[in-house]
Design a protein around this motif. Structure first.
Motif, PDB file in Angstrom:
ATOM      1  N   GLY A   1      -2.266  -8.336 -61.402  1.00  0.00           N
ATOM      2  CA  GLY A   1      -3.070  -7.624 -62.392  1.00  0.00           C
ATOM      3  C   GLY A   1      -4.449  -7.229 -61.926  1.00  0.00           C
ATOM      4  O   GLY A   1      -5.115  -6.408 -62.571  1.00  0.00           O
TER       5      GLY A   1
ATOM      6  N   GLN B   1       5.674 -16.182 -67.893  1.00  0.00           N
ATOM      7  CA  GLN B   1       5.307 -14.984 -67.132  1.00  0.00           C
ATOM      8  C   GLN B   1       5.058 -13.838 -68.109  1.00  0.00           C
ATOM      9  O   GLN B   1       5.910 -13.530 -68.925  1.00  0.00           O
TER      10      GLN B   1
ATOM     11  N   SER C   1       4.578 -10.539 -67.809  1.00  0.00           N
ATOM     12  CA  SER C   1       5.070  -9.177 -67.631  1.00  0.00           C
ATOM     13  C   SER C   1       6.313  -9.219 -66.759  1.00  0.00           C
ATOM     14  O   SER C   1       6.583 -10.208 -66.068  1.00  0.00           O
ATOM     15  N   SER C   2       7.064  -8.132 -66.790  1.00  0.00           N
ATOM     16  CA  SER C   2       8.266  -8.076 -65.956  1.00  0.00           C
ATOM     17  C   SER C   2       7.906  -8.148 -64.475  1.00  0.00           C
ATOM     18  O   SER C   2       8.644  -8.736 -63.682  1.00  0.00           O
ATOM     19  N   GLU C   3       6.762  -7.562 -64.105  1.00  0.00           N
ATOM     20  CA  GLU C   3       6.344  -7.594 -62.705  1.00  0.00           C
ATOM     21  C   GLU C   3       6.001  -9.008 -62.260  1.00  0.00           C
ATOM     22  O   GLU C   3       6.358  -9.436 -61.158  1.00  0.00           O
ATOM     23  N   ARG C   4       5.285  -9.748 -63.106  1.00  0.00           N
ATOM     24  CA  ARG C   4       4.938 -11.123 -62.752  1.00  0.00           C
ATOM     25  C   ARG C   4       6.179 -12.008 -62.699  1.00  0.00           C
ATOM     26  O   ARG C   4       6.286 -12.914 -61.874  1.00  0.00           O
TER      27      ARG C   4
ATOM     28  N   ASP D   1      -3.805 -11.072 -68.487  1.00  0.00           N
ATOM     29  CA  ASP D   1      -2.450 -10.831 -68.988  1.00  0.00           C
ATOM     30  C   ASP D   1      -2.246  -9.350 -69.310  1.00  0.00           C
ATOM     31  O   ASP D   1      -1.223  -8.745 -68.943  1.00  0.00           O
TER      32      ASP D   1
ATOM     33  N   SER E   1      -2.021  -7.266 -66.188  1.00  0.00           N
ATOM     34  CA  SER E   1      -0.705  -7.367 -65.578  1.00  0.00           C
ATOM     35  C   SER E   1       0.300  -6.469 -66.292  1.00  0.00           C
ATOM     36  O   SER E   1       1.111  -5.788 -65.658  1.00  0.00           O
ATOM     37  N   LEU E   2       0.230  -6.425 -67.629  1.00  0.00           N
ATOM     38  CA  LEU E   2       1.140  -5.582 -68.405  1.00  0.00           C
ATOM     39  C   LEU E   2       0.889  -4.098 -68.156  1.00  0.00           C
ATOM     40  O   LEU E   2       1.822  -3.286 -68.125  1.00  0.00           O
ATOM     41  N   ARG E   3      -0.372  -3.728 -67.942  1.00  0.00           N
ATOM     42  CA  ARG E   3      -0.735  -2.328 -67.755  1.00  0.00           C
ATOM     43  C   ARG E   3      -0.500  -1.846 -66.322  1.00  0.00           C
ATOM     44  O   ARG E   3      -0.526  -0.636 -66.070  1.00  0.00           O
TER      45      ARG E   3
ATOM     46  N   GLU F   1       2.076  -1.560 -64.439  1.00  0.00           N
ATOM     47  CA  GLU F   1       3.223  -0.678 -64.178  1.00  0.00           C
ATOM     48  C   GLU F   1       2.945   0.771 -64.563  1.00  0.00           C
ATOM     49  O   GLU F   1       3.676   1.680 -64.167  1.00  0.00           O
TER      50      GLU F   1
ATOM     51  N   SER G   1       2.236  -5.954 -58.422  1.00  0.00           N
ATOM     52  CA  SER G   1       1.958  -6.554 -59.734  1.00  0.00           C
ATOM     53  C   SER G   1       0.454  -6.529 -60.008  1.00  0.00           C
ATOM     54  O   SER G   1      -0.340  -6.300 -59.102  1.00  0.00           O
TER      55      SER G   1
END
Length: 233
Positions: free
Chosen positions: A35, A97, A99-102, A217, A220-222, A224, A233
């Motif tokens: 992130g 976790q 996000s999907s990336e994490r 957090d 990390s979500l943003r 992608e 990630s």
């Protein structure tokens, strides 16, 4: 029911730990920013002071804090043969976790770590072999191997945390950008906090797991959605 671990002197255990934490160890940690790339791209981390604060927050109440606890819990569980706690810790670690990336990051690095660490063979209980065959989070895999190989939980947590901090700094050095010396100043300034975290983790229980890191957090979500991404990630 307990389980056997390799008996090594402290020096041999540290050498093994250094090998696992080497930048050359093939787990691909260099490819992830967790992130931080988002925060830099959005202008929220623009200099060495803000980078130090970002990482310090992770040590204090973010993902690095919880990962340190999970690592120590996993190491103790393997040493004592507590497979139920190991499984519960792994399930919780994966569930947290953000996000999907994490999630993909921790699973893929755990798999790569276990494959690479097999270069140090040892007798492994059937229960642990079965656990290794299922999806696993990186701090759980690292802690489990540390417990099996006789690496002390305190050294394992300190080394792991220092490695993660160094990786985060390398992201900042590359993207902000910062000079190498500025990055090393940050690393040196965080030594005491890493040491304190390793001490706290020794007595951590699953009920102690918590975090408060909305900014990281959300970053990390943003991640992608970034138009240009260097990290995964």
């Amino acid at each position: 029911m307990g389980t056997s671990t390799i008996i090594m002197d402290e020096r041999a255990a540290l050498i093994r730990l250094f090998s696992w934490l080497s930048p050359a160890f093939p787990i691909g940690g260099f490819a992830y920013s967790q992130g931080l790339e988002t925060a830099i791209a959005e202008g929220r981390v623009k200099d060495s002071g803000q980078l130090a604060e970002w990482i310090s927050g992770q040590i204090h109440c973010g993902s690095l804090h919880t990962d340190a606890y999970f690592l120590a819990i996993a190491a103790r569980a393997v040493t004592s043969g507590d497979w139920e706690t190991l499984a519960e810790a792994n399930s919780l670690c994966l569930a947290l976790q953000m996000s999907s990336e994490r999630d993909k990051e921790t699973r893929e690095q755990a798999k790569s770590f276990l494959e690479a660490a097999s270069a140090w063979p040892t007798v492994t209980p059937n229960e642990l072999n079965a656990a290794f065959e299922r999806p696993m989070a990186l701090p759980i895999a690292f802690g489990a191997k540390a417990g099996l190989q006789g690496v002390s939980p305190e050294a394992g947590v300190a080394g792991y945390a220092n490695s993660v901090v160094a990786q985060q700094i390398s992201v900042g050095v590359r993207l902000i950008p910062l000079g190498q010396t500025a990055g090393l100043v940050i690393l040196a300034s965080l030594e005491a906090k890493i040491a304190q975290l390793s001490t706290e983790a020794l007595s951590a229980q699953l009920d102690d797991i918590s975090s408060l890191s909305y900014g990281t957090d959300i970053a990390s979500l943003r991640h992608e959605d970034l138009n240009v991404r260097i990290f995964r990630s």
